[in-house]
Design a protein around this motif. Structure first.
Motif, PDB file in Angstrom:
ATOM      1  N   ILE A  99       0.839  -1.207   0.000  1.00 59.55           N
ATOM      2  CA  ILE A  99       0.000   0.000   0.000  1.00 59.55           C
ATOM      3  C   ILE A  99       0.879   1.265   0.000  1.00 59.55           C
ATOM      4  O   ILE A  99       0.587   2.233  -0.687  1.00 59.55           O
ATOM      5  CB  ILE A  99      -0.960   0.003   1.230  1.00 59.55           C
ATOM      6  CG1 ILE A  99      -1.918  -1.196   1.162  1.00 59.55           C
ATOM      7  CG2 ILE A  99      -1.704   1.322   1.366  1.00 59.55           C
ATOM      8  CD1 ILE A  99      -3.080  -1.066   0.222  1.00 59.55           C
ATOM      9  N   ASN A 159       0.297   2.382  -3.694  1.00 58.39           N
ATOM     10  CA  ASN A 159      -0.852   3.276  -3.555  1.00 58.39           C
ATOM     11  C   ASN A 159      -0.500   4.604  -2.896  1.00 58.39           C
ATOM     12  O   ASN A 159      -1.360   5.463  -2.728  1.00 58.39           O
ATOM     13  CB  ASN A 159      -1.977   2.569  -2.790  1.00 58.39           C
ATOM     14  CG  ASN A 159      -2.355   1.241  -3.427  1.00 58.39           C
ATOM     15  OD1 ASN A 159      -2.108   0.177  -2.872  1.00 58.39           O
ATOM     16  ND2 ASN A 159      -2.918   1.284  -4.614  1.00 58.39           N
ATOM     17  N   GLN A 198     -12.431  11.705  -8.365  1.00 62.07           N
ATOM     18  CA  GLN A 198     -11.969  11.283  -7.038  1.00 62.07           C
ATOM     19  C   GLN A 198     -11.648  12.515  -6.185  1.00 62.07           C
ATOM     20  O   GLN A 198     -11.902  12.514  -4.985  1.00 62.07           O
ATOM     21  CB  GLN A 198     -10.743  10.389  -7.158  1.00 62.07           C
ATOM     22  CG  GLN A 198     -11.045   9.059  -7.837  1.00 62.07           C
ATOM     23  CD  GLN A 198     -10.323   7.886  -7.174  1.00 62.07           C
ATOM     24  OE1 GLN A 198     -10.597   7.546  -6.032  1.00 62.07           O
ATOM     25  NE2 GLN A 198      -9.417   7.271  -7.879  1.00 62.07           N
ATOM     26  N   SER A 258     -13.199   2.652  -0.031  1.00 66.36           N
ATOM     27  CA  SER A 258     -12.701   2.569  -1.397  1.00 66.36           C
ATOM     28  C   SER A 258     -12.383   1.108  -1.701  1.00 66.36           C
ATOM     29  O   SER A 258     -11.399   0.557  -1.213  1.00 66.36           O
ATOM     30  CB  SER A 258     -11.456   3.442  -1.544  1.00 66.36           C
ATOM     31  OG  SER A 258     -10.964   3.363  -2.861  1.00 66.36           O
ATOM     32  N   GLU A 293     -10.964  -1.451  -3.881  1.00 62.76           N
ATOM     33  CA  GLU A 293      -9.958  -1.397  -4.951  1.00 62.76           C
ATOM     34  C   GLU A 293      -9.589  -2.788  -5.437  1.00 62.76           C
ATOM     35  O   GLU A 293      -8.483  -3.025  -5.925  1.00 62.76           O
ATOM     36  CB  GLU A 293      -8.736  -0.606  -4.438  1.00 62.76           C
ATOM     37  CG  GLU A 293      -9.155   0.792  -3.968  1.00 62.76           C
ATOM     38  CD  GLU A 293      -8.025   1.699  -3.483  1.00 62.76           C
ATOM     39  OE1 GLU A 293      -6.846   1.362  -3.687  1.00 62.76           O
ATOM     40  OE2 GLU A 293      -8.355   2.761  -2.901  1.00 62.76           O
ATOM     41  N   GLU A 329      -8.010  -3.212  -8.860  1.00 65.87           N
ATOM     42  CA  GLU A 329      -6.990  -2.201  -9.208  1.00 65.87           C
ATOM     43  C   GLU A 329      -6.015  -2.664 -10.287  1.00 65.87           C
ATOM     44  O   GLU A 329      -5.543  -1.871 -11.090  1.00 65.87           O
ATOM     45  CB  GLU A 329      -6.217  -1.736  -7.966  1.00 65.87           C
ATOM     46  CG  GLU A 329      -5.281  -2.766  -7.403  1.00 65.87           C
ATOM     47  CD  GLU A 329      -4.318  -2.217  -6.353  1.00 65.87           C
ATOM     48  OE1 GLU A 329      -3.886  -1.069  -6.446  1.00 65.87           O
ATOM     49  OE2 GLU A 329      -3.995  -2.973  -5.423  1.00 65.87           O
ATOM     50  N   HIS A 345      -4.442   3.179 -11.890  1.00 65.45           N
ATOM     51  CA  HIS A 345      -5.256   3.180 -10.672  1.00 65.45           C
ATOM     52  C   HIS A 345      -4.659   4.156  -9.653  1.00 65.45           C
ATOM     53  O   HIS A 345      -3.467   4.128  -9.374  1.00 65.45           O
ATOM     54  CB  HIS A 345      -5.295   1.783 -10.060  1.00 65.45           C
ATOM     55  CG  HIS A 345      -5.958   1.755  -8.724  1.00 65.45           C
ATOM     56  ND1 HIS A 345      -7.325   1.908  -8.568  1.00 65.45           N
ATOM     57  CD2 HIS A 345      -5.457   1.656  -7.463  1.00 65.45           C
ATOM     58  CE1 HIS A 345      -7.624   1.877  -7.277  1.00 65.45           C
ATOM     59  NE2 HIS A 345      -6.516   1.732  -6.589  1.00 65.45           N
ATOM     60  N   SER A 405      -5.417   5.540  -5.674  1.00 63.09           N
ATOM     61  CA  SER A 405      -6.252   5.351  -4.487  1.00 63.09           C
ATOM     62  C   SER A 405      -6.638   6.699  -3.903  1.00 63.09           C
ATOM     63  O   SER A 405      -5.769   7.563  -3.690  1.00 63.09           O
ATOM     64  CB  SER A 405      -5.512   4.543  -3.426  1.00 63.09           C
ATOM     65  OG  SER A 405      -6.307   4.497  -2.252  1.00 63.09           O
ATOM     66  N   THR A 448     -10.358   7.199   5.153  1.00 63.94           N
ATOM     67  CA  THR A 448     -10.591   6.209   4.095  1.00 63.94           C
ATOM     68  C   THR A 448     -10.272   4.802   4.575  1.00 63.94           C
ATOM     69  O   THR A 448      -9.259   4.577   5.248  1.00 63.94           O
ATOM     70  CB  THR A 448      -9.705   6.507   2.861  1.00 63.94           C
ATOM     71  OG1 THR A 448      -9.952   7.843   2.438  1.00 63.94           O
ATOM     72  CG2 THR A 448     -10.009   5.551   1.713  1.00 63.94           C
ATOM     73  N   ILE A 450      -9.482   1.339   2.748  1.00 71.36           N
ATOM     74  CA  ILE A 450      -9.257   0.651   1.473  1.00 71.36           C
ATOM     75  C   ILE A 450      -9.618  -0.812   1.689  1.00 71.36           C
ATOM     76  O   ILE A 450      -9.191  -1.422   2.675  1.00 71.36           O
ATOM     77  CB  ILE A 450      -7.775   0.725   1.043  1.00 71.36           C
ATOM     78  CG1 ILE A 450      -7.340   2.168   0.796  1.00 71.36           C
ATOM     79  CG2 ILE A 450      -7.519  -0.134  -0.194  1.00 71.36           C
ATOM     80  CD1 ILE A 450      -5.846   2.312   0.485  1.00 71.36           C
ATOM     81  N   ASN A 481      -9.473  -4.536  -0.326  1.00 73.37           N
ATOM     82  CA  ASN A 481      -8.853  -5.190  -1.470  1.00 73.37           C
ATOM     83  C   ASN A 481      -8.757  -6.684  -1.142  1.00 73.37           C
ATOM     84  O   ASN A 481      -9.194  -7.111  -0.066  1.00 73.37           O
ATOM     85  CB  ASN A 481      -7.457  -4.570  -1.722  1.00 73.37           C
ATOM     86  CG  ASN A 481      -6.992  -4.734  -3.156  1.00 73.37           C
ATOM     87  OD1 ASN A 481      -7.330  -5.726  -3.818  1.00 73.37           O
ATOM     88  ND2 ASN A 481      -6.217  -3.786  -3.639  1.00 73.37           N
TER      89      ASN A 481
END
Ligand code: GLU
Length: 379
Positions: free
Chosen positions: A79, A83, A181, A197, A199, A202, A210, A212, A223, A225, A227
């Motif tokens: 990440i 990201n 975004q 979010s 993802e 992604e 992509h 984030s 946020t 995330i 995944n």
């Protein structure tokens, strides 16, 4: 007998259509299954080998509820690097599938009557998870038109707690633009909202990059995330997902995990660690194939006169059926007369009413055969 809460929720349309396809296949019918969003590739060999080694080492017991340390570290590293969000392993929870992470998040942050903004159409589980947690979905259309500050404003109230985004998108195949975004981020900051979010697609992206939303100014603290490994590494059956969240939210999710599933499967976590820390050629190869399939299905759909948005990511073609009846009628005809299984768009929200979703996580041969059968019906 069942709770009032449960009566607000429908059976999962994606899972239901997947079961119909499997049942017909078991009856020996020549079924073409474009329903479930599930990569048809085998899980890459080196990932399976890691699971075998875990078994041989007797790695078959509970592991810590938030996930194995090395895997949490590896996810945090991914990440940070890919990201551009500055997180540590403490922000990561490994869950049995990304769905469980969604459910845990909703249960952690929603009180009865809280509102959640969903972009219409949205993958079926978001709405259900909101409702199971006592919340109410509020819809903002995002199909051919982009979402912006103003459209989000139409859905916000003093009860709004969270916005859900999912880019690349299931079921519509779009990728949110950076401008969109940014507007969503600005809106979330101004209204003090959390953002989920999702993802998970992604890596399955065609010619776009992509980004984030968690990497935008002021967004990391609000946020979550979500995944997982199912789509990127063709590991749907292994049930390994994860969430990256601010510490306080993560603590809440962990409580729910402890009291529900204990932990994600130990063997699958070993496999996931190998998936993340090995060369990513297998992912690139699969994405290359998805792109070829995307090109074939979009071209054939257009030739047949079925309009669809060009998928920029994920593996779904969202096809407009208005010239041939609504989505349910179209789905039923395909099923009865051509043994083709798709998912009706209205399952994903009102905006999907005259659309059906084709998952093109299927071989080129199946796609061509399917398009041929549809051409006979509608061409
Ligand atoms: N997410 C995939 C789909 O939309 C798999 C099924 C599911 O998780 O609902 O088809």
């Amino acid at each position: 007998m069942v709770s009032k809460r449960l009566t607000r929720v429908e059976e999962s349309a994606t899972m239901k259509m997947g079961s119909i396809a499997k049942k017909l296949q078991a009856e020996g019918k020549s079924v073409l299954n474009f329903s479930l969003g599930e990569p048809d590739f085998k899980t890459p060999g080196h990932i399976c080998e890691a699971a075998k080694r875990a078994l041989d080492f007797g790695y078959t017991h509970y592991v810590s509820s938030a996930g194995v340390d090395e895997l949490r570290e590896a996810i945090a590293g991914k990440i940070r690097e890919e990201n551009e969000v500055d997180v540590s392993a403490e922000n990561v929870i490994v869950t049995p599938g990304a769905k469980q992470a969604i459910y845990e998040l909703m249960m952690s942050v929603l009180d009865d009557g809280d509102e959640v903004i969903l972009l219409d159409p949205a993958w079926v589980t978001f709405e259900s998870a909101v409702k199971l947690a006592g919340g109410n979905p509020k819809w903002v259309k995002r199909l051919e038109e982009e979402v912006n500050y103003e459209s989000l404003e139409s859905a916000v109230s003093e009860n709004t707690k969270l916005i859900v985004i999912n880019s690349p998108n299931n079921p519509a195949g779009y990728v949110l633009s950076e401008t969109e975004q940014k507007e969503i981020a600005e809106f979330a900051v101004d209204h003090d909202l959390l953002v989920l979010s999702d993802e998970i697609y992604e890596k399955i992206i065609y010619g776009r990059k992509h980004v984030s939303i968690a990497s935008f100014d002021g967004m990391q603290a609000r946020t979550v995330i979500i995944n997982g490994f199912s789509k990127t590494y063709a590991m749907t059956g292994w049930r390994i997902g994860y969430a990256v969240a601010p510490a306080e939210i993560l603590k809440g999710m962990l409580k729910i995990q402890q009291h529900s599933v204990s932990c994600a499967p130990s063997i699958a976590q070993s496999a996931a660690l190998t998936a993340l820390s090995s060369p990513q050629d297998c992912v690139n190869e699969m994405v290359e194939q998805f792109k070829r399939r995307r090109d074939v299905i979009v071209k054939r759909l257009n030739e047949i006169g079925l309009r669809c948005l060009n998928p920029e990511g994920a593996f779904y073609a969202f096809v407009n059926t208005s010239n041939h009846g609504n989505d349910v009628e179209f789905t039923e005809r395909l099923l009865k007369e051509a043994y083709i299984v798709v998912t009706p768009g209205s399952a994903f929200g009102l905006a999907g009413k005259n659309y059906v979703r084709f998952s093109f996580a299927a071989s080129i041969e199946d796609i061509l055969e399917g398009m041929g059968r549809i051409e006979k019906l509608y061409g």
